[in-house]
Scaffold this motif. Sequence first.
Motif, mmCIF file in Angstrom:
data_model
loop_
_atom_site.group_PDB
_atom_site.id
_atom_site.type_symbol
_atom_site.label_atom_id
_atom_site.label_comp_id
_atom_site.label_asym_id
_atom_site.label_seq_id
_atom_site.Cartn_x
_atom_site.Cartn_y
_atom_site.Cartn_z
ATOM 1 N N LEU A 185 0.830 -1.204 0.000
ATOM 2 C CA LEU A 185 0.000 0.000 0.000
ATOM 3 C C LEU A 185 0.865 1.255 0.000
ATOM 4 O O LEU A 185 0.606 2.212 -0.717
ATOM 5 N N ASN A 207 -0.948 11.083 -4.873
ATOM 6 C CA ASN A 207 -1.917 10.406 -3.997
ATOM 7 C C ASN A 207 -1.336 10.283 -2.601
ATOM 8 O O ASN A 207 -1.051 9.169 -2.134
ATOM 9 N N PHE A 241 -3.261 8.097 0.232
ATOM 10 C CA PHE A 241 -3.802 6.805 -0.178
ATOM 11 C C PHE A 241 -3.898 5.815 0.969
ATOM 12 O O PHE A 241 -4.947 5.208 1.186
ATOM 13 N N GLU A 293 -6.546 6.699 3.504
ATOM 14 C CA GLU A 293 -7.894 6.519 2.948
ATOM 15 C C GLU A 293 -8.296 5.048 2.931
ATOM 16 O O GLU A 293 -9.418 4.694 3.303
ATOM 17 N N VAL A 294 -7.381 4.218 2.502
ATOM 18 C CA VAL A 294 -7.683 2.789 2.435
ATOM 19 C C VAL A 294 -7.893 2.211 3.832
ATOM 20 O O VAL A 294 -8.828 1.433 4.059
ATOM 21 N N LEU A 351 -11.239 3.048 5.155
ATOM 22 C CA LEU A 351 -12.269 2.179 4.595
ATOM 23 C C LEU A 351 -12.301 0.859 5.350
ATOM 24 O O LEU A 351 -13.370 0.297 5.607
ATOM 25 N N ILE A 405 -5.501 -4.865 3.352
ATOM 26 C CA ILE A 405 -4.608 -3.843 3.925
ATOM 27 C C ILE A 405 -3.438 -4.455 4.693
ATOM 28 O O ILE A 405 -2.567 -3.758 5.181
#
Lengths: 217, 139
Positions: B31, B39, B42, B45-46, B49, B89
């Motif tokens: 990641l 980005n 990133f 954000e991931v 989620l 992740i």
Amino acid sequence: MGMAATESQFHVLAVDDSLLDRKLIERLLKTSSYQVTTVDSGSKALEFLGFHEDDQINPDSPSISPNNHQEAEVNLIITDYCMPGMTGYDLLKKIKESSSLRNIPVVIMSSENVPSRITRCLEEGAEEFFLKPVQLSDLKRLRPHMVKTKVKDQNLDKKQENQENPEEKLDKQEIQSEKLQQQQQMGNNNNKRKAMEESLSPDRTRPRYSNGVATVV
Amino acid sequence: MAYLVQLQKQFDDYRASLFNEGFLDDQFEQLQQLQDESNPDFVVEVVSLFFQDSERLLNELATSLDQQNTDYRKVDAHVHQLKGSSSSIGAQRVQRVCIAFRNFCEEQNTEGCLKCLQQVKHEYTLVKNKLETLFKVSN
């Protein structure tokens, strides 16, 4: 704006019901310089592709020209296997049964390593089967499939154009595209086997050695 | 100046410990590699989620297992999703509990499932705290 020689990016349609995974695959694809569209279901994917139920392959009806109702040209479809409603496998089947869509290469992703599932998908026409989580190194296997389809399409166009000296030019082109296809086929078979082998071995990240210059002292 | 160097080292050590203790695996590194100037958020954000997904799924699981007649297919579907997110992740310990959890679902073993639910909640809380710390410090 005819046949521009400038590099146009390949466009990939990614299908996954998980928002997290959509975000991930989108970033992976963009990092690999692809144009990306993501949708959250098989039915939305078919909608985007302009799929019509009557576009089934029918030996009696004439072949329908592709790209007539697509919003944008899609060069590859990558889809999750486990999705509610229409699974990735169902989507794959529908695409391969459609005369206008069947030439688009399809790749399946799954978090579960089930050999029978992998075989089933490959037999149904999937080009690759990726185990999740998908990594950048996996995406390297996508380009050959998109290039192959573009070459095939270009050769089809050339065939239609060259009505005057059909035999001579066709032979050369056919040999070329056949060779290319053969090479791709061999590459494909290796890749497919790799998907199954990699899934069996615990070491997913293999070091890659380039054929560099060996300095001999 | 020396203080900043020391702080950096503490951060690096902390980050390394998350991998050494199995909270995070290589996927988390993957990641990081996808994050760049275009980005920059990133990873955050991931991971956000992941937090959202997990909290929703843990609630669903608690509800599903609280029923008179547990629908194990539903429970399994939720665990499958949680396993997927955690794997995406690199939340290794959460993912591992999910694997055991799914086995109990298959056996329709209520006690086993309830135990796993507790375990997965615990592991989730741990990794959530650690990731939040990591992001706080790195900013």
